[in-house]
Design a protein around this motif. Structure first.
Motif, mmCIF file in Angstrom:
data_model
loop_
_atom_site.group_PDB
_atom_site.id
_atom_site.type_symbol
_atom_site.label_atom_id
_atom_site.label_comp_id
_atom_site.label_asym_id
_atom_site.label_seq_id
_atom_site.Cartn_x
_atom_site.Cartn_y
_atom_site.Cartn_z
ATOM 1 N N GLY A 112 0.786 -1.268 0.109
ATOM 2 C CA GLY A 112 0.017 -0.051 -0.040
ATOM 3 C C GLY A 112 0.926 1.252 -0.016
ATOM 4 N N HIS A 113 0.199 2.292 0.143
ATOM 5 C CA HIS A 113 0.729 3.718 0.148
ATOM 6 C C HIS A 113 0.462 4.418 1.225
ATOM 7 N N PRO A 114 1.452 4.450 2.457
ATOM 8 C CA PRO A 114 1.024 5.074 3.654
ATOM 9 C C PRO A 114 1.376 6.632 3.571
ATOM 10 N N GLY A 115 2.293 7.212 2.662
ATOM 11 C CA GLY A 115 2.665 8.368 2.577
ATOM 12 C C GLY A 115 1.892 9.373 2.509
ATOM 13 N N MET A 116 1.032 9.249 1.431
ATOM 14 C CA MET A 116 -0.099 10.088 1.121
ATOM 15 C C MET A 116 -0.983 10.639 2.245
ATOM 16 N N PRO A 117 -1.632 9.645 2.907
ATOM 17 C CA PRO A 117 -2.551 9.622 3.675
ATOM 18 C C PRO A 117 -1.857 10.327 5.058
ATOM 19 N N MET A 118 -0.779 9.996 5.460
ATOM 20 C CA MET A 118 0.215 10.716 6.503
ATOM 21 C C MET A 118 0.298 12.111 6.085
ATOM 22 N N GLY A 119 0.621 12.498 5.183
ATOM 23 C CA GLY A 119 0.643 14.021 4.830
ATOM 24 C C GLY A 119 -0.543 14.706 4.534
ATOM 25 N N ALA A 120 -1.626 14.098 4.076
ATOM 26 C CA ALA A 120 -2.556 14.762 3.663
ATOM 27 C C ALA A 120 -3.870 14.718 4.654
ATOM 28 N N ALA A 121 -3.613 14.053 5.830
ATOM 29 C CA ALA A 121 -4.350 13.711 6.922
ATOM 30 C C ALA A 121 -5.175 15.064 7.400
ATOM 31 N N ALA A 122 -4.219 16.087 7.698
ATOM 32 C CA ALA A 122 -4.824 17.307 8.397
ATOM 33 C C ALA A 122 -5.702 18.002 7.605
ATOM 34 N N MET A 123 -5.440 18.140 6.094
ATOM 35 C CA MET A 123 -6.257 19.008 5.322
ATOM 36 C C MET A 123 -7.617 18.290 4.879
ATOM 37 N N ALA A 124 -7.363 16.802 4.979
ATOM 38 C CA ALA A 124 -8.784 16.090 4.708
ATOM 39 C C ALA A 124 -9.590 16.341 5.987
ATOM 40 N N TYR A 125 -9.013 16.287 7.174
ATOM 41 C CA TYR A 125 -9.643 16.281 8.399
ATOM 42 C C TYR A 125 -10.569 17.732 8.481
ATOM 43 N N VAL A 126 -9.784 18.732 7.883
ATOM 44 C CA VAL A 126 -10.452 20.172 7.834
ATOM 45 C C VAL A 126 -11.731 20.133 7.079
#
Length: 667
Positions: A30-44
């Motif tokens: 899988g691809h962990p890096g993108m969810p880790m980096g984009a989690a904050a803006m997606a959460y907002v």
């Protein structure tokens, strides 16, 4: 943003991150890096702006969210789980496993809340454009001054890879031209691709590029600055005459001591030791996996607020239906995809013996059915309207200042056109069709493939279907394209033989609800068969049917599709008169429809005992062996065409009645 437990925001964002990290680690893929980096803006976006109803993922007035960077699927699955969709923690733990609802890339309608199938980069970008078009078009037809049943945004997260793909350029240009003010994309600007730094291949100024497309552009310097992301989204929502893109600087693999900002975090698990280090660095318990703190679950659960929004909309719809019953009925029918029961009664008639290109017959059929089907039948062409015959008489163009127009000028953007059509169909309420030359099906094939995968009822009008188009020559003469389209699962390919079959082909396409249909149409005129002699064209719905026959068991079966069926009929006359053969002629417009028939029907059309069979089709012969068998002959073209008048090219390559006769005699 603090990376500890002092803030519910930080705890929720880290929950998203580590659900992704743990799922990828368990799957060992899988691809962990993108969810880790984009989690904050997606959460907002999901907690402060997205209007949705987890208990009813198909609520018509929900905001749409497209994860165009579909490789980061665990970001979406984590958000769906935490906000209350029917996606359990056990589903998360089965990430990328057989039979799970959490596949490696998001798949529409497999996982509740997933709006579109993404992964092939750029496709989601184009889908979102289509969704925004659908929202604006429906609003123009349905909303009134007092009631707005359709009023929502289309959001998306796009990546560096998305923006590198040509389809994104096509779709962005179209969206800017159309002024789609309710389309908002967050660009995950992390400077990393699979090969390494984007400096290796992608150094353009993205902000200036999108400004040139006519987009509203903002830059957020720190993707973990929740208030900055929130303010940028609010500003984007206030801009109603242009689509918006927020260039948000993020860190791929955020929090990983050794893999943050590296390509290593993109497409591989962090590894057990690095997972532990990352959890420690972000203040997360190192002895827990798939942990969701109770207060985070309560904080992010959107079930109650979503249901309240849905209830308010239902109340609005009741009042709307009372005030505007006709509009409410129309809206309901459009959303349900309802077709008139008497649609077949409105098909045009064609004079037997007349010569008419099937593209022209298609245009006449659209003119006849368009007013009857209604405004949810929308479509357009990739700058080939006059050639594809895709406009419907009396309909206005869809432009920024005419949002209710139902005809789309997609420009020379075949790939984005098909992706946008998928988005319109996925949105609901519209039945889209699109047109180009068959040769350019290559330019949109990835989108067409996704139409099949997502079971979206998009109709593709492909004209200029063979070497019969003539003088434009081999660059424009499709050879392998029919067989290539037939190879795509869940795509129904129909190549009608005359005008009457063309009208029935549109009936078949409009009644299909579980996948796309490709109509393959001629530029050159073909004779309209005498249906009193050759039977009803409704036989098209069975994929293949007997067009001409003699008494008893035939000595030979001739079969073909499209413009070549006329040659089979002519050859049959010669073989009967000169050779005394009993000849059956089969029109075979659709392999897919034929294969769906019961075996007894198929064998009644193509008797197994009759081994002398000849097929004729102006394309590659590959594949016809399944019908002509080892003892038969397939007449076709297994080389590129040539530039000359169409009849001459056809004759030179042996696509004639005389050649069919010779082939039968050789057998």
């Amino acid at each position: 943003m603090p990376d500890d437990f002092s803030s519910i925001d930080a705890r929720a964002i880290n929950t998203i991150r580590f659900l992704a990290v743990d799922a990828v680690q368990k799957a060992q893929s899988g691809h962990p890096g993108m969810p880790m980096g984009a989690a904050a803006m997606a959460y907002v976006l999901w907690t402060r702006h997205l209007r949705h109803a987890p208990s009813d993922p198909s609520w018509p007035n929900r905001d749409r969210f497209v994860l165009s960077a579909g490789h980061g699927s665990m970001l979406l699955y984590a958000l769906l789980h935490l906000t209350g969709y029917d996606l359990s923690l056990d589903d998360i733990k089965q990430f990328r496993q057989w039979g799970s609802r959490t596949p490696g890339h998001p798949e529409a309608h497999l996982t509740p809340g997933v709006e579109t199938t993404t992964g092939p980069l750029g496709q989601g970008f184009g889908n979102g454009v289509g969704m925004a078009i659908a929202e604006r078009y429906l609003a123009a037809h349905v909303n009134t001054n007092a009631f707005a049943p359709v009023e929502h945004f289309t959001y998306g997260i796009v990546s560096d890879g998305d923006l590198m793909e040509g389809i994104a350029s096509e779709a962005a240009s179209l969206a800017g031209h159309l002024g789609l003010g309710k389309l908002i994309y967050l660009y995950d600007d992390n400077n990393i691709s699979i090969d390494g730094s984007t400096d290796l291949a992608f150094t353009e100024d993205v902000a200036q590029r999108f400004a040139a497309y006519g987009w509203h552009v903002q830059t957020v310097a720190d993707g973990n600055d929740l208030d900055a992301v929130d303010a940028a989204i609010r500003q984007a929502k206030a801009v109603t005459d242009r689509p918006s893109i927020l260039c948000v600087k993020t860190h791929i693999g955020y929090g990983s001591p050794n893999q943050q900002d590296t390509a290593a975090a993109h497409g591989s698990p962090l590894g057990d030791e690095e997972v532990q280090r990352t959890k420690a660095a972000l203040g997360w318990p190192t002895d827990r996996t798939f942990w969701v703190p109770d207060d985070v679950r309560e904080h992010m659960d959107a079930t109650a607020t979503g249901q309240a929004r849905r209830d308010d909309w239902d109340a609005l719809m009741d009042a709307y239906a009372e005030a505007h019953p006709e509009k409410a009925t129309t809206f309901r029918h459009w959303m349900d995809g309802t077709l008139p029961d008497d649609l077949a009664d409105h098909l045009p008639s064609f004079e037997a013996g007349s010569k008419l290109a099937t593209r022209a017959a298609s245009g006449q059929t659209l003119d006849a059915l368009g007013p009857v089907v209604g405004g949810h039948l929308v479509g357009g062409s990739a700058d080939l309207t006059g050639s594809n015959k895709t406009d419907i008489e009396g309909r206005a163009d869809h432009q920024a200042n005419t949002p209710g127009g139902s005809y789309f000028r997609f420009g020379v953007r075949e790939h984005a056109m098909a992706a946008a059509a998928n988005g319109m169909a996925l949105h609901g309420g519209l039945r889209p069709y699109v047109g180009t030359f068959l040769i350019f099906s290559d330019y949109l094939r990835p989108s067409l493939r996704l139409s099949g995968l997502m079971e979206q009822p998009v109709t593709y009008v492909f004209t200029h279907d063979s070497i019969g188009l003539g003088e434009d020559g081999p660059t424009h003469q499709p050879i392998e394209h029919l067989m290539a389209l037939r190879a795509i699962p869940n795509v129904t390919v129909i190549r009608p033989a005359d005008a009457a079959e063309t009208a029935q082909a549109w009936m078949a396409a409009l009644h299909r609800t579980d996948g796309p249909t490709a109509l393959i149409l001629t530029r050159q005129g073909v004779p309209t068969f005498d249906r009193a002699q050759h039977g009803s064209a409704e036989g098209l719905h069975r994929g293949a049917y007997i067009l001409s026959d003699d008494d008893g068991t035939p000595d030979v079966v001739l079969m073909g599709s499209g413009s070549e069926v006329q040659h089979a009929l002519s050859a049959a006359q010669t073989l009967r008169a000169e050779d005394g053969l009993a000849v059956r002629v089969v029109s075979m417009p659709s392999w897919e429809l034929f294969e769906a028939q019961p075996e007894d029907y198929r064998t009644s059309v193509l008797p197994p005992a009759v081994t002398r069979r000849v097929s004729i089709e102006a394309g590659v012969t590959q594949g016809w062996s399944r019908y002509v068998g080892d003892a038969g002959t397939a007449i076709g073209i297994d080389r590129f065409g040539a530039s000359a008048p169409g009849d001459e090219v056809m004759a030179h390559y042996g696509i004639t009645a005389e050649h069919v006769v010779e082939a039968v005699r050789a057998l």
